[in-house]
Every structure is written in structure tokens, then in C-alpha cells.
Design a protein around this motif. Structure first.
Motif, PDB file in Angstrom:
ATOM      1  N   ALA A 120     -51.132  51.060  -3.860  1.00 47.72           N
ATOM      2  CA  ALA A 120     -51.883  50.150  -4.735  1.00 47.72           C
ATOM      3  C   ALA A 120     -53.370  50.437  -4.612  1.00 47.72           C
ATOM      4  CB  ALA A 120     -51.576  48.697  -4.372  1.00 47.72           C
TER       5      ALA A 120
ATOM      6  N   ILE B 195     -52.191  41.348  -8.970  1.00 43.98           N
ATOM      7  CA  ILE B 195     -51.006  41.391  -8.112  1.00 43.98           C
ATOM      8  C   ILE B 195     -49.730  41.525  -8.938  1.00 43.98           C
ATOM      9  CG2 ILE B 195     -49.638  40.041  -6.480  1.00 43.98           C
ATOM     10  CD1 ILE B 195     -52.281  38.889  -5.407  1.00 43.98           C
TER      11      ILE B 195
ATOM     12  N   ILE C  54     -46.662  44.384  -8.573  1.00 49.97           N
ATOM     13  CA  ILE C  54     -45.260  44.030  -8.304  1.00 49.97           C
ATOM     14  C   ILE C  54     -44.357  44.526  -9.428  1.00 49.97           C
ATOM     15  CG2 ILE C  54     -43.665  42.084  -8.089  1.00 49.97           C
ATOM     16  CD1 ILE C  54     -45.844  40.613  -6.545  1.00 49.97           C
TER      17      ILE C  54
ATOM     18  N   CYS D  11     -43.707  48.108  -8.905  1.00 46.48           N
ATOM     19  CA  CYS D  11     -42.724  48.329  -7.840  1.00 46.48           C
ATOM     20  C   CYS D  11     -41.299  48.142  -8.367  1.00 46.48           C
ATOM     21  CB  CYS D  11     -42.973  47.367  -6.681  1.00 46.48           C
ATOM     22  SG  CYS D  11     -44.447  47.711  -5.711  1.00 46.48           S
ATOM     23  N   LYS D  12     -41.103  47.072  -9.109  1.00 48.21           N
ATOM     24  CA  LYS D  12     -39.764  46.788  -9.638  1.00 48.21           C
ATOM     25  C   LYS D  12     -39.318  47.855 -10.632  1.00 48.21           C
ATOM     26  CE  LYS D  12     -40.060  41.760  -9.028  1.00 48.21           C
ATOM     27  NZ  LYS D  12     -40.121  40.447  -9.726  1.00 48.21           N
TER      28      LYS D  12
ATOM     29  N   ALA E 131     -41.858  49.534  -0.733  1.00 47.96           N
ATOM     30  CA  ALA E 131     -43.008  49.076   0.046  1.00 47.96           C
ATOM     31  C   ALA E 131     -44.291  49.489  -0.661  1.00 47.96           C
ATOM     32  CB  ALA E 131     -42.961  49.660   1.457  1.00 47.96           C
ATOM     33  N   VAL E 132     -45.390  48.835  -0.272  1.00 44.99           N
ATOM     34  CA  VAL E 132     -46.694  49.103  -0.887  1.00 44.99           C
ATOM     35  C   VAL E 132     -47.721  49.359   0.203  1.00 44.99           C
ATOM     36  CG1 VAL E 132     -48.609  48.120  -2.215  1.00 44.99           C
ATOM     37  CG2 VAL E 132     -46.250  47.733  -2.948  1.00 44.99           C
TER      38      VAL E 132
ATOM     39  N   PHE F 240     -51.628  38.719  -1.570  1.00 42.22           N
ATOM     40  CA  PHE F 240     -50.927  39.920  -2.026  1.00 42.22           C
ATOM     41  C   PHE F 240     -49.725  40.202  -1.129  1.00 42.22           C
ATOM     42  CE2 PHE F 240     -51.007  44.780  -2.288  1.00 42.22           C
ATOM     43  CZ  PHE F 240     -50.227  44.799  -3.434  1.00 42.22           C
ATOM     44  N   ALA F 241     -49.931  40.148   0.188  1.00 38.91           N
ATOM     45  CA  ALA F 241     -48.821  40.383   1.121  1.00 38.91           C
ATOM     46  C   ALA F 241     -47.723  39.340   0.934  1.00 38.91           C
ATOM     47  CB  ALA F 241     -49.346  40.363   2.553  1.00 38.91           C
TER      48      ALA F 241
ATOM     49  N   LEU G 276     -45.770  40.035  -2.324  1.00 38.89           N
ATOM     50  CA  LEU G 276     -44.850  41.158  -2.138  1.00 38.89           C
ATOM     51  C   LEU G 276     -43.604  40.708  -1.384  1.00 38.89           C
ATOM     52  CD1 LEU G 276     -47.320  44.053  -1.203  1.00 38.89           C
ATOM     53  CD2 LEU G 276     -46.000  43.849  -3.306  1.00 38.89           C
TER      54      LEU G 276
ATOM     55  N   ILE H 283     -40.499  42.999  -1.331  1.00 37.80           N
ATOM     56  CA  ILE H 283     -41.180  44.284  -1.163  1.00 37.80           C
ATOM     57  C   ILE H 283     -41.995  44.231   0.128  1.00 37.80           C
ATOM     58  CG2 ILE H 283     -42.834  45.903  -2.195  1.00 37.80           C
ATOM     59  CD1 ILE H 283     -42.138  44.482  -4.926  1.00 37.80           C
TER      60      ILE H 283
ATOM     61  N   PHE I 189     -44.983  44.988   2.682  1.00 34.10           N
ATOM     62  CA  PHE I 189     -46.419  45.278   2.678  1.00 34.10           C
ATOM     63  C   PHE I 189     -46.730  46.170   3.869  1.00 34.10           C
ATOM     64  CE2 PHE I 189     -50.809  43.949   3.986  1.00 34.10           C
ATOM     65  CZ  PHE I 189     -51.484  44.440   2.869  1.00 34.10           C
TER      66      PHE I 189
END
Length: 670
Positions: free
Chosen positions: A8, A63, A67, A70-71, A77-78, A91-92, A95, A100, A102
Motif C-alpha cells: 500500500a 483505506i 481493501i 486486496c479482495k 496481507a498488506v 488501517f490495521a 484490514l 487481511i 497487516f
């Protein structure tokens, strides 16, 4: 282990994470804005997802878009890099809610230590020595002024959610507190979406030293030595090194143990940095904790052999640290220079545009044990935009000793060719030659103290000037030889003799020399006032921006640019126009009048491409020297332009909201 992660972030840190993930066999997903469509990190990643317009607030800071990316790609993971969302607990948490991982510390640790106000409260509770200051949120400039008077000037005004020098001001008076408070809040809101600031005592003649910590999810925390980051400009680090020339083993251990204790107090479980302000007597005070990977992490990696990105990924996956404190050994010395798109001769104002030339030095280890590393996110032909941080690259050298690492850094900077934009390599090269830097007598005021009038490219002197004259003579000789061979035009003229007596002119310096060809590809350059000739060997060819060769068996590297009737040479922190004439040509050239620069003293010119945030004066207004005239924003920094002399504003050419090119006229004086 994760099979796919998303980064990110953008630029060099995104590329840095991708390199480690690739080595670990993990696939990567990049995200990009409109401005980064053709960026290097997009090309390097296995997949890339578009997330919005150029402005970070509409792309990299959203954010939901991260996400969604990611999906869409199946990223498990990011990794947040640094800046942007890297220190946002929200943000964490978001996720985690989406299933997901972090790749960073847990949200509670981010909240506790990522916020500079809260981190100081934790440090106080843990009996960690802290800098005197006011830890609450400050609501107004007036309140900030009262606090400053209680603490005692000078004070530091800092963004609570800040980093990288953004939202930070030093104030020596009440007036400076008011202006600094407003600017710090504005920059904090623009860069981090959080305008809270706090005030603390500014330690005079301090050093900035930070401890790298590494923790896992099983309660293990270790420290990986320190970094010295005292060479700063406007609170932005310029050069970092590891270890610090100040610390001894006892102080290193005390700082490290204190950093670990603080990290354990908040259950820290990733790579992080505990920053200290240190006195010249090795006293130290906790400053803040950065709950992320630091920009300058490569120097720690170079002296420890530990890949911090890999450790962050393994910890996030749930693995225990395979490294104990006893395993951490510091080997040699590492120096890092941050190469920025900025003009050091114009008060380091940002520069944007196309990278017409981008040729970094060769990476790897040589036979002397010197290692060169270049972390970058750009490429030749790419563009430096106005939307993001102006960093081009981080150049790192590692060697057995500090002076060897500095020497290697100086040579690597000489070999780093960039054209198309202005950059700070000349300034960095000058710093590498500075006796105070080489001696390790550092403080965060180093640049302000050593360059009080700003920076201008110094002319070469002594042996440096002579080496540059030799390089110029070599280039001139090689080009003359090539001209003589073009299409065999002189084949019929057998007895042609070309003058070997020459004069090398560097600025106002003249060197009578004798130039001739030696064995094989050697060129012999003899100075009239030296007994021994200089033997030059090089495989340089015309058109190459970097000249590299041996002069009397000593390796010399210089940047060379063709100019009218000569070449511009940059070497060892100096810059000069060099021309090689016959003796008669030199006599005539000395009689030529010099071109006088146009007088622009009646105009306020925009010093860099940027957005006009404010015009502070009106037509017909009288102004005094030092008064603010306008404010221009570029690369997330607000730059106040002030009057250099008393005068009257006759005409204003720009207005708030205008996007201006460099040297565009903002206003003019009567």
C-alpha cells in the motif's frame, strides 16, 4: 507463508518490498494513482490495481480502496511501507476486520507509540528520559505561545501524527511560534489528515540518534544497533549512517535496552524505531517512536546483515524471531544519502520533470569489500511529479570503516548521473568532502551552521582542480583523435602535426599542459610546473555522462556534460566549466567579454513548479525585507516566499489556486 501480499505504497519503498517478497517466493500486488500509471513499482509487481486520482487523499490514503484491491487480487496481507497509511491504527483494524493481515505492529501499539503525544506519556510512565514539553493537544497559537514561554525558547512545534519533517517548525520567539503553529497545523492536515500539534523544548546542538527494534507476536523484542541521522535540513534527514560515531558500547547498550523496554511495554510486534535526541556528552532523551519501517533502514541492514522487510513479513505471519540479541553483530560502517529532486542552489526548492538521464552507479561488492546499494523507484524516461515526496533514490555504501564508507559514497555520488531535473547530488558530494562531517562532529544544526548563506557549487581547488584539468585534457585529446579519423579525411596529409601544447581553463584558473598519446590507449598529461607527467587510462567514450578511469593508477570518477567549446565537470563536490585550448586560443579567450545575467531583482519569481496557496500582499502595498509575499505548495511542503528588500508592490501576476512553472512571475516591485 503468505502466497501474495499487497504493497500500500509507491516509489522506492514499494520497489524495496517487492524485491524481498520476490526473493521469498511471495507474489506482489501494487496499487497506483493516475500519476503513477507508468511507475517502476507498477512494472515490478506481479499485479497492479488502479486506486484513483494523483492526490494521495484521493488514492493512497483511502483505506476502502486498498481493501477492495486486496479482495480483487486475493492478497492475504498488506505491507504499508512508510508514510501514507503506515502508522494509522484504523488501517490495521480495517484490514483485520476484512480478514487481511497487516504487516506491521498491532493497532494498540500503533495508537500507543505512533501518536507522538501518547508515546511521550507512555515513555514518562515507563520512566524513560524525555525532552521537556507539553504533551496535551494545543488548540491555538496563543496557547502554544504561553507554553513556549513556560518551557523556554527555543521550542519545537511538531505534528502529533507527523514524520519525515512534515508539520515541524522551530521557534525562537512568540512571533515565530504563531507562524510556526499555523504552518505546522496546515502541513499536518495536508500530509496526515490530522492537524494536532504539540510543543517541546528544542535541545541546542543536539544529535539525532535512533535505535532499530524488532519484535514478534510471542513477546520477543531485540534491538539492532543505532543510526545517526543528525545531518538534516528543515528537520528532514539528508544523510544517515550506522553505527553512530558518537556512541560507545555502554551508551549503545543503554539506549538499546531502553528502546526494548519501551517496545515491550506496548507489546510491540514488528520493526520499529525509537528515536532519541542526544547531547554531545552522550546524554539522551526519548523523542518519539515510529511504528513502521524507516526510510533509512538500509544502513541497519548493511551492518547487521538482517533483511528488515523479511523479518516484518515473517513476524506478521506469526513466526517467532529466529534472531536473539546475542546474534546481533555490527559489521563495518554504512552511509546513506537521500537523493532528492530539488535545487540546492535555490534553497533546496523542489524540482519536477522528466528524467532525461538516470544512470545510478553499479551496485554490488568490489574487491576491496565495499558494497554499493541503490534503493530507487524511478527509471530513465520517467517523471518526477508534483504530487509526492521528491525522493529519487537512497544511495548506500558499506565498508570496513567509516572513512572508507564515506570515500565510497563520494565516489558513488560522482558516478550517479541525473539530467532533466535539478537534484541535490552536488550538495551531497560537497558534504562528503566536508572536514566536519568526515570527523564525525555532527549536530542537527550542521547544515544551517556550515551553509548559512545557502549552497552554491564550489569551484575546484588544488589537486582536485588539477585532476579535473587532466580529465578535460583527456576528453579533448580523445575527441580530437576521433575528428582526425572521420571518414579518413586526412589520409593524404601524411606529415600533419597537431599542437600538443595546450592550456586547460577551469573557471578563472589556467593550467599550461602538454598532451600526447602514450602506449596503447594511454594519454599523457604533463603540467608545465610539475616534473612527473600524469598517466591516464580510461575506456570512456564521448556521450557518456560519467568519466571513469585511472590517473596514475588511482581511480577517478567525474560527471561530464558537453558545453560550448568544452565540458562541464563535477567531481568531489565541485563543479567547473573546463575548456582546453591551444596556447594562442587561450590568450584570445581571456580577452572575450563575459555575458552578464539579466536583472530580475524587481520580480518575485516562482522558485519551483507548484500551487499558489496564498498571496499575502496587494498592489500598492509597501513591504519590508523579510515580510511574507506569497506561499507556494510543492511536494507536500508549503514554502513561504519573503521580500528580500524593502519596496512597493506594483503589480500582482498570480492568484491563489494558480499552478505555476519554475521562474513564473508572481509579482513585481515598483
Amino acid at each position: 507463508m503468505f502466497s501474495k501480499i499487497l504493497i500500500a505504497n509507491r516509489g522506492e519503498i514499494a520497489c524495496r518490498v517487492i524485491k524481498t517478497a520476490r526473493r521469498m517466493g511471495i507474489k506482489t500486488v501494487a496499487v497506483y494513482s493516475d500519476a503513477d500509471r507508468d511507475a517502476l513499482h507498477v512494472e515490478m509487481a506481479d499485479e497492479a490495481v488502479h486506486i484513483g486520482p494523483p492526490a494521495a487523499a484521493q488514492s493512497y490514503l483511502l483505506i476502502d480502496k486498498i481493501i477492495d484491491a486486496c479482495k480483487a487480487t486475493g492478497a492475504e496481507a498488506v505491507h504499508p511501507g512508510y508514510g501514507f497509511l503506515s502508522e494509522r491504527a484504523a488501517f490495521a483494524e480495517a484490514l483485520a476486520a476484512a480478514g487481511i493481515v497487516f504487516i506491521g505492529p498491532n493497532p494498540k501499539a500503533i495508537e500507543a507509540m505512533g501518536d507522538k503525544i501518547e508515546s511521550k506519556k507512555f515513555a514518562n510512565a515507563a520512566k524513560v528520559s524525555t525532552v521537556p514539553g507539553y504533551l496535551g493537544v494545543i488548540e491555538s497559537a496563543e496557547q502554544a505561545g504561553k507554553i513556549a514561554e513556560e518551557i523556554g525558547f527555543p521550542v519545537m512545534i511538531k505534528a502529533s501524527a507527523g514524520g519525515g519533517g512534515k508539520g515541524m517548525r522551530i521557534a525562537y520567539s512568540l512571533d515565530e511560534v504563531k507562524e510556526g503553529f499555523d504552518r505546522a497545523r496546515s502541513e499536518a492536515a495536508s500530509s496526515f489528515g490530522d492537524d494536532r500539534v504539540f510543543v517541546e523544548k528544542f535541545i541546542v546542538n543536539p544529535r539525532h540518534i535512533e535505535i532499530q527494534v524488532l519484535g514478534d507476536k510471542h513477546g520477543n523484542v531485540i534491538y539492532l544497533g543505532e543510526r545517526e541521522c543528525s545531518i538534516q535540513r528543515r528537520n528532514q534527514k539528508v544523510i544517515e549512517e550506522a553505527p553512530s560515531p558518537l556512541l560507545d558500547e555502554e551508551t549503545r547498550r543503554k539506549m538499546g535496552e531502553q528502546a526494548v523496554a519501551l517496545a515491550k511495554a506496548v507489546n510491540y510486534d514488528s520493526a520499529g524505531t525509537v528515536e532519541f535526541v542526544a547531547g554531545q556528552d552522550r546524554s539522551f532523551f526519548f523523542l518519539e517512536m515510529n511504528t513502521r519501517l524507516q526510510v533509512e533502514h538500509p544502513v541497519t541492514e548493511m551492518i547487521t546483515g538482517i533483511d528488515l522487510v523479511e523479518q516484518m513479513i515473517r513476524v506478521a505471519y506469526g513466526e517467532k524471531l529466529a534472531i536473539t540479541q546475542n546474534d546481533v553483530k555490527l559489521d563495518g560502517w554504512a552511509v546513506e544519502s537521500r537523493i532528492y529532486a530539488e535545487d540546492p542552489t535555490r534553497n533546496f526548492l523542489p524540482s519536477t520533470g522528466r528524467l532525461v538521464t538516470y544512470r545510478p552507479p553499479e551496485e554490488g561488492e568490489n574487491e576491496s569489500g565495499v558494497i554499493v546499494r541503490n534503493d530507487t523507484g524511478v527509471y530513465e524516461g520517467g517523471e518526477i511529479s508534483i504530487y509526492y515526496d521528491p525522493m529519487i533514490a537512497k544511495l548506500v555504501t558499506h565498508a570496513p570503516t567509516r572513512l572508507k564508507a564515506i570515500e565510497a559514497q563520494a565516489q558513488a555520488l560522482d558516478a550517479f548521473a541525473i539530467d532533466g531535473i535539478r537534484h541535490n547530488i552536488p550538495f551531497l558530494s560537497t558534504l562528503m568532502q566536508h572536514p566536519r562531517w568526515q570527523s564525525g562532529e555532527l549536530s542537527t544544526g550542521f547544515i544551517a551552521e556550515e551553509f548559512p548563506e545557502g549552497f552554491s557549487n564550489p569551484e575546484p581547488e588544488g589537486e582536485t582542480a588539477r585532476l579535473m584539468a587532466v580529465v578535460a585534457a583527456y576528453i579533448d585529446h580523445l575527441q580530437n583523435e576521433r575528428r582526425r579519423a572521420i571518414t579518413g579525411q586526412l589520409d593524404r596529409v601524411i606529415d600533419v602535426e597537431f599542437e600538443s601544447e595546450r592550456t586547460a581553463v577551469l573557471g578563472e584558473q589556467s593550467f599550461p599542459i602538454l598532451v600526447s598519446g602514450g602506449e596503447e590507449d594511454e594519454v599523457i598529461v604533463s603540467f608545465d610546473d610539475e616534473e612527473q607527467p600524469r598517466i591516464v587510462e580510461s575506456d570512456w567514450v564521448p556521450g557518456e555522462p560519467v568519466w571513469q578511469g585511472l590517473i596514475d593508477d588511482v581511480e577517478v570518477v567525474a560527471q561530464v556534460r558537453p558545453i560550448l567549446n568544452g565540458v562541464q565537470i563535477a567531481h568531489a563536490g565541485t563543479l567547473s566549466a573546463a575548456r582546453v585550448y591551444t596556447r594562442r586560443e587561450a590568450e584570445l579567450a581571456a580577452l572575450m567579454p563575459e555575458k552578464v545575467a539579466a536583472d530580475t531583482s524587481k520580480f518575485l519569481l516562482c522558485p519551483m513548479p507548484g500551487l499558489v496557496k496564498a498571496i499575502s500582499v496587494a498592489e500598492g502595498q509597501e513591504v519590508k525585507a523579510g515580510e511574507p509575499l506569497a506561499m507556494v505548495e510543492a511536494m507536500k511542503m508549503e514554502n513561504v516566499l519573503r521580500a528580500e528588500r524593502d519596496g512597493v508592490i506594483s503589480k500582482i501576476h498570480a492568484k491563489e489556486g494558480d499552478s505555476l512553472a519554475v521562474d513564473a512571475v508572481i509579482l513585481e516591485f515598483a
